[in-house]
Design an enzyme around this catalytic site. Sequence first.
Site, mmCIF file in Angstrom:
data_model
loop_
_atom_site.group_PDB
_atom_site.id
_atom_site.type_symbol
_atom_site.label_atom_id
_atom_site.label_comp_id
_atom_site.label_asym_id
_atom_site.label_seq_id
_atom_site.Cartn_x
_atom_site.Cartn_y
_atom_site.Cartn_z
ATOM 1 N N GLY A 172 -13.880 -31.336 -0.843
ATOM 2 C CA GLY A 172 -12.431 -31.339 -1.368
ATOM 3 C C GLY A 172 -12.007 -30.023 -2.160
ATOM 4 O O GLY A 172 -12.900 -29.279 -2.570
ATOM 5 N N ASP B 193 -3.826 -33.881 -0.973
ATOM 6 C CA ASP B 193 -5.247 -34.404 -1.045
ATOM 7 C C ASP B 193 -5.852 -33.537 -2.134
ATOM 8 O O ASP B 193 -7.131 -33.108 -2.077
ATOM 9 C CB ASP B 193 -5.900 -34.119 0.370
#
Length: 426
Positions: free
Chosen positions: A324, A305
Amino acid sequence: MKTLIKNGRINTRNNETTAAEIWIEAGKIKAIGTGFPEAEFDEVFDAKGQLITPGLVDVHVHLREPGFTYKETIAAGTKAAARGGFTTVCAMPNLDPVPDTAEKLKQVYDRIKQDAVVNVLQYAPITKNLRSEELVDQEALIEEGAFAFTNDGVGVQTAGTMYLAMKEAAKNNKALVAHTEDESLLFGGVMHEGKRAKELGLPGILSVTESSQIARDLLLAEATGVHYHVCHVSTKESVRVIRDAKKAGIHVTAEVSPHHLILIDEDIPEDFGFWKMNPPLRGKEDREALIEGLLDGTIDCIATDHAPHGLEEKSRSFLQSPFGIVGSETAFQLIYTHFVETGRFTLEQVIDWMAVKPAEIFGLDVGTLRIGAPADLAVFATAHESVIDKDEFLSKGENTPFVGWKVKGETLMTFVNGKIAWFKGE
Ligand SMILES: [Zn+2]
Protein backbone atom coordinates in the site's frame (compact mmCIF):
# COMPACT_ATOMS: atom_id res chain seq x y z
CA MET A 1 -23.33 32.51 8.15
CA LYS A 2 -22.70 33.89 4.65
CA THR A 3 -19.41 33.04 2.95
CA LEU A 4 -18.10 34.25 -0.40
CA ILE A 5 -15.38 32.64 -2.47
CA LYS A 6 -14.39 35.39 -4.86
CA ASN A 7 -12.11 35.61 -7.86
CA GLY A 8 -12.33 31.94 -8.89
CA ARG A 9 -12.84 30.04 -12.10
CA ILE A 10 -15.08 27.03 -12.70
CA ASN A 11 -14.87 24.44 -15.44
CA THR A 12 -17.60 24.69 -18.04
CA ARG A 13 -16.78 22.07 -20.65
CA ASN A 14 -13.64 20.23 -21.81
CA ASN A 15 -10.81 22.47 -20.57
CA GLU A 16 -12.76 25.71 -20.70
CA THR A 17 -13.27 27.73 -17.54
CA THR A 18 -15.23 30.84 -16.70
CA ALA A 19 -14.84 33.42 -13.94
CA ALA A 20 -17.07 32.61 -10.97
CA GLU A 21 -17.80 33.42 -7.36
CA ILE A 22 -19.52 31.04 -4.98
CA TRP A 23 -22.06 32.29 -2.46
CA ILE A 24 -22.36 29.91 0.49
CA GLU A 25 -25.11 30.17 3.05
CA ALA A 26 -26.08 27.78 5.86
CA GLY A 27 -23.58 25.24 4.56
CA LYS A 28 -25.08 25.09 1.08
CA ILE A 29 -24.33 26.65 -2.29
CA LYS A 30 -26.76 29.55 -2.54
CA ALA A 31 -25.56 31.04 -5.83
CA ILE A 32 -22.82 30.76 -8.46
CA GLY A 33 -22.14 33.93 -10.42
CA THR A 34 -20.14 37.12 -10.44
CA GLY A 35 -20.37 40.57 -8.85
CA PHE A 36 -21.81 39.53 -5.47
CA PRO A 37 -21.56 42.45 -2.97
CA GLU A 38 -18.61 41.55 -0.71
CA ALA A 39 -19.75 43.74 2.17
CA GLU A 40 -22.82 41.56 2.73
CA PHE A 41 -20.80 38.47 3.62
CA ASP A 42 -19.52 37.36 7.03
CA GLU A 43 -16.33 36.00 5.49
CA VAL A 44 -14.67 36.30 2.09
CA PHE A 45 -12.04 33.96 0.61
CA ASP A 46 -9.95 34.91 -2.41
CA ALA A 47 -9.48 32.06 -4.89
CA LYS A 48 -6.84 34.18 -6.66
CA GLY A 49 -8.04 33.34 -10.13
CA GLN A 50 -7.59 29.61 -9.57
CA LEU A 51 -9.85 26.63 -10.29
CA ILE A 52 -12.87 25.90 -8.07
CA THR A 53 -14.23 22.35 -8.37
CA PRO A 54 -16.81 20.31 -6.54
CA GLY A 55 -15.19 18.66 -3.50
CA LEU A 56 -13.58 15.42 -4.65
CA VAL A 57 -15.06 12.08 -3.60
CA ASP A 58 -12.78 9.12 -2.81
CA VAL A 59 -14.58 5.80 -2.47
CA HIS A 60 -11.45 3.97 -1.28
CA VAL A 61 -9.33 5.08 1.69
CA HIS A 62 -7.83 3.37 4.73
CA LEU A 63 -8.06 5.48 7.90
CA ARG A 64 -6.62 2.68 10.10
CA GLU A 65 -8.56 3.62 13.24
CA PRO A 66 -9.31 1.75 15.43
CA GLY A 67 -6.45 -0.71 15.59
CA PHE A 68 -3.56 0.76 13.61
CA THR A 69 -3.25 4.36 14.78
CA TYR A 70 0.53 4.28 14.37
CA LYS A 71 -0.17 4.13 10.59
CA GLU A 72 -3.03 6.67 10.40
CA THR A 73 -5.88 8.13 12.43
CA ILE A 74 -9.32 9.40 11.47
CA ALA A 75 -8.12 12.93 12.34
CA ALA A 76 -4.90 12.75 10.28
CA GLY A 77 -6.42 10.78 7.40
CA THR A 78 -9.30 13.20 6.92
CA LYS A 79 -6.98 16.23 7.18
CA ALA A 80 -4.90 14.62 4.45
CA ALA A 81 -8.06 14.11 2.39
CA ALA A 82 -9.00 17.78 2.81
CA ARG A 83 -5.49 18.81 1.78
CA GLY A 84 -6.00 16.76 -1.38
CA GLY A 85 -9.30 18.50 -2.18
CA PHE A 86 -11.45 15.55 -1.05
CA THR A 87 -14.61 16.35 0.89
CA THR A 88 -16.13 12.87 1.08
CA VAL A 89 -14.15 9.67 1.66
CA CYS A 90 -15.34 6.10 2.06
CA ALA A 91 -13.29 4.22 4.64
CA MET A 92 -12.37 0.55 4.42
CA PRO A 93 -13.22 -1.84 7.27
CA ASN A 94 -9.89 -3.69 7.66
CA LEU A 95 -9.63 -2.30 11.19
CA ASP A 96 -9.10 -3.89 14.61
CA PRO A 97 -11.69 -4.68 15.69
CA VAL A 98 -13.30 -5.17 12.29
CA PRO A 99 -16.66 -3.30 12.39
CA ASP A 100 -18.66 -6.47 11.71
CA THR A 101 -21.45 -5.78 14.21
CA ALA A 102 -23.68 -2.74 14.66
CA GLU A 103 -22.05 -2.03 18.01
CA LYS A 104 -18.52 -2.03 16.60
CA LEU A 105 -19.57 0.07 13.61
CA LYS A 106 -21.16 2.61 15.95
CA GLN A 107 -17.86 2.93 17.81
CA VAL A 108 -16.09 3.80 14.55
CA TYR A 109 -18.78 6.35 13.66
CA ASP A 110 -18.54 7.89 17.15
CA ARG A 111 -14.84 8.51 16.53
CA ILE A 112 -15.57 9.83 13.01
CA LYS A 113 -18.11 12.31 14.42
CA GLN A 114 -15.55 13.51 16.91
CA ASP A 115 -12.41 13.72 14.72
CA ALA A 116 -13.19 13.83 10.99
CA VAL A 117 -12.78 17.11 9.07
CA VAL A 118 -14.41 15.74 5.87
CA ASN A 119 -17.46 13.56 5.34
CA VAL A 120 -16.62 9.91 6.09
CA LEU A 121 -18.76 7.00 5.01
CA GLN A 122 -17.69 3.78 6.67
CA TYR A 123 -17.77 0.43 4.86
CA ALA A 124 -18.75 -2.70 6.76
CA PRO A 125 -17.21 -6.09 5.95
CA ILE A 126 -18.85 -8.82 3.90
CA THR A 127 -17.90 -11.55 6.37
CA LYS A 128 -17.16 -11.68 10.09
CA ASN A 129 -13.58 -10.59 10.79
CA LEU A 130 -12.92 -10.34 7.01
CA ARG A 131 -11.42 -13.83 6.72
CA SER A 132 -14.23 -16.11 7.86
CA GLU A 133 -17.02 -17.58 5.73
CA GLU A 134 -19.66 -16.28 8.13
CA LEU A 135 -21.70 -13.41 6.68
CA VAL A 136 -22.36 -10.25 8.68
CA ASP A 137 -25.86 -9.10 9.61
CA GLN A 138 -26.21 -6.57 6.78
CA GLU A 139 -29.51 -5.09 7.93
CA ALA A 140 -28.22 -4.31 11.41
CA LEU A 141 -25.09 -2.71 9.96
CA ILE A 142 -27.08 -0.65 7.44
CA GLU A 143 -29.20 0.66 10.28
CA GLU A 144 -25.98 1.84 11.93
CA GLY A 145 -24.90 3.64 8.74
CA ALA A 146 -22.85 1.06 6.80
CA PHE A 147 -22.05 2.67 3.46
CA ALA A 148 -21.63 -0.61 1.53
CA PHE A 149 -19.99 -4.01 2.08
CA THR A 150 -16.41 -5.02 1.31
CA ASN A 151 -13.59 -7.21 2.58
CA ASP A 152 -11.00 -4.91 1.00
CA GLY A 153 -7.46 -6.04 1.66
CA VAL A 154 -8.40 -9.63 0.86
CA GLY A 155 -10.58 -11.34 -1.72
CA VAL A 156 -13.64 -13.43 -0.85
CA GLN A 157 -12.22 -16.88 -1.56
CA THR A 158 -15.31 -18.98 -2.13
CA ALA A 159 -18.02 -18.37 -4.71
CA GLY A 160 -20.73 -19.59 -2.36
CA THR A 161 -19.92 -16.95 0.25
CA MET A 162 -19.83 -14.23 -2.39
CA TYR A 163 -23.10 -15.42 -3.90
CA LEU A 164 -24.96 -15.35 -0.59
CA ALA A 165 -23.49 -11.94 0.33
CA MET A 166 -24.49 -10.51 -3.05
CA LYS A 167 -28.01 -11.87 -2.74
CA GLU A 168 -28.38 -10.22 0.64
CA ALA A 169 -26.86 -6.92 -0.55
CA ALA A 170 -29.16 -6.88 -3.59
CA LYS A 171 -32.15 -7.33 -1.28
CA ASN A 172 -30.87 -4.48 0.92
CA ASN A 173 -30.14 -2.26 -2.10
CA LYS A 174 -26.47 -1.84 -1.13
CA ALA A 175 -23.33 -2.22 -3.21
CA LEU A 176 -20.99 -5.18 -2.85
CA VAL A 177 -17.47 -3.79 -3.25
CA ALA A 178 -14.65 -6.19 -4.02
CA HIS A 179 -10.90 -6.41 -3.66
CA THR A 180 -10.37 -9.31 -6.01
CA GLU A 181 -7.53 -11.70 -5.38
CA ASP A 182 -7.70 -15.48 -5.70
CA GLU A 183 -5.26 -16.70 -3.05
CA SER A 184 -4.88 -20.09 -4.74
CA LEU A 185 -3.24 -18.14 -7.59
CA LEU A 186 -0.99 -15.99 -5.39
CA PHE A 187 2.10 -18.26 -5.11
CA GLY A 188 3.70 -15.88 -2.62
CA GLY A 189 3.90 -13.03 -5.17
CA VAL A 190 4.83 -9.49 -4.11
CA MET A 191 5.00 -7.59 -7.43
CA HIS A 192 3.68 -7.98 -10.97
CA GLU A 193 4.80 -11.18 -12.68
CA GLY A 194 7.03 -9.92 -15.48
CA LYS A 195 10.53 -9.01 -16.59
CA ARG A 196 11.12 -6.58 -13.72
CA ALA A 197 10.18 -9.17 -11.06
CA LYS A 198 12.73 -11.53 -12.59
CA GLU A 199 15.41 -8.84 -12.65
CA LEU A 200 14.79 -8.06 -8.99
CA GLY A 201 14.54 -11.77 -8.14
CA LEU A 202 11.09 -11.34 -6.57
CA PRO A 203 8.08 -13.67 -6.80
CA GLY A 204 5.43 -12.33 -9.20
CA ILE A 205 1.67 -11.80 -8.87
CA LEU A 206 -0.16 -13.06 -11.95
CA SER A 207 -2.76 -10.92 -13.69
CA VAL A 208 -5.26 -13.80 -13.40
CA THR A 209 -4.98 -13.64 -9.61
CA GLU A 210 -7.16 -10.53 -9.96
CA SER A 211 -9.01 -10.97 -13.24
CA SER A 212 -10.26 -14.53 -12.71
CA GLN A 213 -11.99 -13.53 -9.49
CA ILE A 214 -13.57 -10.52 -11.21
CA ALA A 215 -14.87 -12.84 -13.94
CA ARG A 216 -16.39 -15.13 -11.29
CA ASP A 217 -17.95 -12.22 -9.44
CA LEU A 218 -19.42 -10.67 -12.59
CA LEU A 219 -21.41 -13.85 -13.25
CA LEU A 220 -22.49 -13.98 -9.60
CA ALA A 221 -23.54 -10.32 -9.85
CA GLU A 222 -25.61 -11.17 -12.91
CA ALA A 223 -27.25 -14.04 -11.09
CA THR A 224 -28.07 -11.98 -8.00
CA GLY A 225 -28.78 -8.56 -9.53
CA VAL A 226 -26.50 -6.81 -7.02
CA HIS A 227 -24.58 -3.58 -7.70
CA TYR A 228 -21.05 -4.97 -7.86
CA HIS A 229 -18.17 -2.48 -7.60
CA VAL A 230 -14.61 -3.54 -8.40
CA CYS A 231 -11.81 -1.93 -6.38
CA HIS A 232 -8.51 -0.80 -7.93
CA VAL A 233 -8.67 -2.55 -11.32
CA SER A 234 -5.10 -3.15 -12.51
CA THR A 235 -4.97 -5.55 -15.47
CA LYS A 236 -6.03 -5.38 -19.10
CA GLU A 237 -7.96 -8.65 -18.74
CA SER A 238 -9.95 -7.16 -15.84
CA VAL A 239 -10.87 -4.16 -17.99
CA ARG A 240 -11.97 -6.49 -20.80
CA VAL A 241 -14.26 -8.65 -18.67
CA ILE A 242 -15.81 -5.59 -17.00
CA ARG A 243 -16.41 -4.02 -20.42
CA ASP A 244 -18.10 -7.21 -21.63
CA ALA A 245 -20.20 -7.41 -18.47
CA LYS A 246 -21.42 -3.82 -18.90
CA LYS A 247 -22.40 -4.65 -22.48
CA ALA A 248 -24.37 -7.61 -21.15
CA GLY A 249 -26.29 -5.30 -18.81
CA ILE A 250 -24.70 -6.47 -15.54
CA HIS A 251 -24.75 -3.78 -12.84
CA VAL A 252 -21.00 -3.36 -12.39
CA THR A 253 -18.93 -0.27 -11.65
CA ALA A 254 -15.17 0.02 -11.23
CA GLU A 255 -12.42 2.26 -9.93
CA VAL A 256 -8.76 2.72 -10.81
CA SER A 257 -6.00 4.30 -8.73
CA PRO A 258 -3.76 7.19 -9.84
CA HIS A 259 -0.64 5.04 -9.38
CA HIS A 260 -1.90 2.35 -11.74
CA LEU A 261 -2.67 5.03 -14.33
CA ILE A 262 0.79 6.60 -14.08
CA LEU A 263 3.34 3.95 -13.09
CA ILE A 264 4.28 0.48 -14.37
CA ASP A 265 6.42 -2.33 -12.96
CA GLU A 266 9.42 -1.24 -15.03
CA ASP A 267 9.47 2.06 -13.12
CA ILE A 268 10.37 0.22 -9.90
CA PRO A 269 14.02 1.23 -9.40
CA GLU A 270 14.97 -1.10 -6.56
CA ASP A 271 13.68 -3.66 -4.07
CA PHE A 272 12.14 -1.05 -1.75
CA GLY A 273 8.77 -1.15 0.05
CA PHE A 274 7.55 2.30 -1.07
CA TRP A 275 6.87 0.66 -4.47
CA LYS A 276 4.89 -2.24 -3.05
CA MET A 277 1.13 -2.12 -3.40
CA ASN A 278 -1.75 -4.51 -3.94
CA PRO A 279 -2.65 -4.91 -6.72
CA PRO A 280 0.90 -4.32 -7.92
CA LEU A 281 2.08 -1.90 -10.61
CA ARG A 282 1.44 -3.80 -13.84
CA GLY A 283 2.81 -3.68 -17.37
CA LYS A 284 2.66 -1.00 -20.05
CA GLU A 285 -0.25 -2.64 -21.87
CA ASP A 286 -2.19 -2.89 -18.63
CA ARG A 287 -1.72 0.81 -17.94
CA GLU A 288 -2.89 1.64 -21.45
CA ALA A 289 -5.97 -0.57 -21.02
CA LEU A 290 -6.83 1.21 -17.75
CA ILE A 291 -6.63 4.61 -19.47
CA GLU A 292 -8.73 3.30 -22.38
CA GLY A 293 -11.18 1.84 -19.87
CA LEU A 294 -11.68 5.21 -18.22
CA LEU A 295 -12.08 6.95 -21.55
CA ASP A 296 -14.72 4.53 -22.84
CA GLY A 297 -16.66 4.36 -19.56
CA THR A 298 -15.72 0.79 -18.60
CA ILE A 299 -14.04 2.21 -15.50
CA ASP A 300 -16.28 4.72 -13.75
CA CYS A 301 -14.03 6.61 -11.39
CA ILE A 302 -10.61 7.25 -9.88
CA ALA A 303 -10.08 6.26 -6.23
CA THR A 304 -6.82 6.58 -4.31
CA ASP A 305 -6.63 3.41 -2.17
CA HIS A 306 -4.86 5.72 0.33
CA ALA A 307 -3.00 3.12 2.41
CA PRO A 308 -0.70 4.68 5.03
CA HIS A 309 1.83 2.60 6.95
CA GLY A 310 4.58 3.23 9.48
CA LEU A 311 7.84 4.51 7.99
CA GLU A 312 9.96 1.73 9.45
CA GLU A 313 7.81 -1.16 8.17
CA LYS A 314 7.56 0.43 4.69
CA SER A 315 11.30 1.08 4.41
CA ARG A 316 12.03 -2.64 4.17
CA SER A 317 12.38 -4.81 1.08
CA PHE A 318 9.41 -6.07 -0.97
CA LEU A 319 9.31 -9.39 0.87
CA GLN A 320 9.31 -7.70 4.29
CA SER A 321 7.07 -4.65 3.91
CA PRO A 322 3.25 -4.36 3.89
CA PHE A 323 1.27 -3.53 0.72
CA GLY A 324 0.00 0.00 0.00
CA ILE A 325 0.90 3.65 -0.61
CA VAL A 326 -0.61 6.96 0.52
CA GLY A 327 -2.62 8.83 -2.09
CA SER A 328 -5.03 11.43 -0.70
CA GLU A 329 -2.66 14.39 -0.88
CA THR A 330 -1.22 13.67 -4.30
CA ALA A 331 -4.11 12.27 -6.39
CA PHE A 332 -5.49 15.39 -8.05
CA GLN A 333 -2.07 16.94 -8.69
CA LEU A 334 -0.75 13.76 -10.28
CA ILE A 335 -3.77 13.23 -12.49
CA TYR A 336 -3.93 16.90 -13.47
CA THR A 337 -0.23 17.08 -14.31
CA HIS A 338 0.07 13.78 -16.13
CA PHE A 339 -3.17 13.77 -18.05
CA VAL A 340 -4.74 17.23 -18.29
CA GLU A 341 -1.50 19.14 -18.88
CA THR A 342 -0.51 16.59 -21.52
CA GLY A 343 -3.89 16.73 -23.26
CA ARG A 344 -4.79 13.08 -22.69
CA PHE A 345 -7.79 13.86 -20.44
CA THR A 346 -9.86 17.04 -20.24
CA LEU A 347 -10.38 18.84 -16.98
CA GLU A 348 -14.06 18.03 -17.31
CA GLN A 349 -13.30 14.30 -17.48
CA VAL A 350 -11.07 14.44 -14.42
CA ILE A 351 -13.70 16.27 -12.37
CA ASP A 352 -16.20 13.71 -13.58
CA TRP A 353 -14.05 10.74 -12.50
CA MET A 354 -12.94 12.25 -9.18
CA ALA A 355 -16.14 13.94 -7.99
CA VAL A 356 -19.27 13.51 -10.09
CA LYS A 357 -19.14 9.78 -10.94
CA PRO A 358 -18.02 8.32 -7.62
CA ALA A 359 -20.96 10.12 -5.98
CA GLU A 360 -23.35 9.16 -8.73
CA ILE A 361 -22.61 5.43 -8.81
CA PHE A 362 -23.19 5.16 -5.06
CA GLY A 363 -26.18 7.54 -5.03
CA LEU A 364 -24.54 10.25 -2.89
CA ASP A 365 -25.87 13.81 -2.91
CA VAL A 366 -22.41 15.36 -3.40
CA GLY A 367 -19.85 15.77 -6.16
CA THR A 368 -21.37 18.61 -8.17
CA LEU A 369 -21.42 22.41 -8.10
CA ARG A 370 -25.16 22.91 -7.87
CA ILE A 371 -27.42 25.44 -6.18
CA GLY A 372 -28.82 23.89 -3.01
CA ALA A 373 -26.12 21.21 -2.79
CA PRO A 374 -23.82 20.99 0.27
CA ALA A 375 -21.01 23.56 -0.13
CA ASP A 376 -18.27 20.95 -0.58
CA LEU A 377 -15.65 22.63 -2.75
CA ALA A 378 -11.95 22.64 -3.54
CA VAL A 379 -9.69 25.33 -5.01
CA PHE A 380 -6.70 24.07 -7.00
CA ALA A 381 -3.70 26.13 -8.15
CA THR A 382 -3.54 24.63 -11.61
CA ALA A 383 -1.21 27.34 -12.90
CA HIS A 384 1.53 26.84 -10.30
CA GLU A 385 4.13 24.11 -10.06
CA SER A 386 5.12 22.60 -6.72
CA VAL A 387 7.08 19.57 -5.55
CA ILE A 388 5.56 16.64 -3.65
CA ASP A 389 7.17 16.92 -0.22
CA LYS A 390 6.43 14.21 2.33
CA ASP A 391 7.29 16.58 5.17
CA GLU A 392 4.19 18.59 4.21
CA PHE A 393 1.90 15.55 4.38
CA LEU A 394 -0.87 15.72 6.96
CA SER A 395 -1.27 11.95 6.70
CA LYS A 396 0.78 9.95 9.20
CA GLY A 397 1.99 7.90 6.23
CA GLU A 398 4.89 9.03 4.03
CA ASN A 399 4.98 5.91 1.90
CA THR A 400 4.67 6.94 -1.73
CA PRO A 401 7.00 6.65 -4.72
CA PHE A 402 5.84 10.10 -5.90
CA VAL A 403 7.94 12.06 -3.39
CA GLY A 404 9.97 14.72 -5.21
CA TRP A 405 7.76 14.73 -8.31
CA LYS A 406 7.01 18.14 -9.83
CA VAL A 407 3.26 18.72 -10.14
CA LYS A 408 0.68 21.40 -10.77
CA GLY A 409 -2.69 21.64 -9.04
CA GLU A 410 -1.83 22.09 -5.39
CA THR A 411 -4.93 22.51 -3.20
CA LEU A 412 -5.33 26.08 -1.90
CA MET A 413 -8.58 25.60 0.00
CA THR A 414 -11.13 22.91 0.73
CA PHE A 415 -14.62 23.58 2.09
CA VAL A 416 -16.86 20.96 3.68
CA ASN A 417 -20.47 21.97 4.25
CA GLY A 418 -19.38 25.58 3.73
CA LYS A 419 -16.66 25.46 6.40
CA ILE A 420 -12.96 25.62 5.66
CA ALA A 421 -11.34 22.18 6.11
CA TRP A 422 -7.98 23.00 4.49
CA PHE A 423 -6.37 26.37 3.84
CA LYS A 424 -2.92 26.63 2.29
CA GLY A 425 -2.23 30.12 3.63
CA GLU A 426 0.25 32.49 2.07
ZN1 LIG B 1 -7.75 -3.51 -1.91
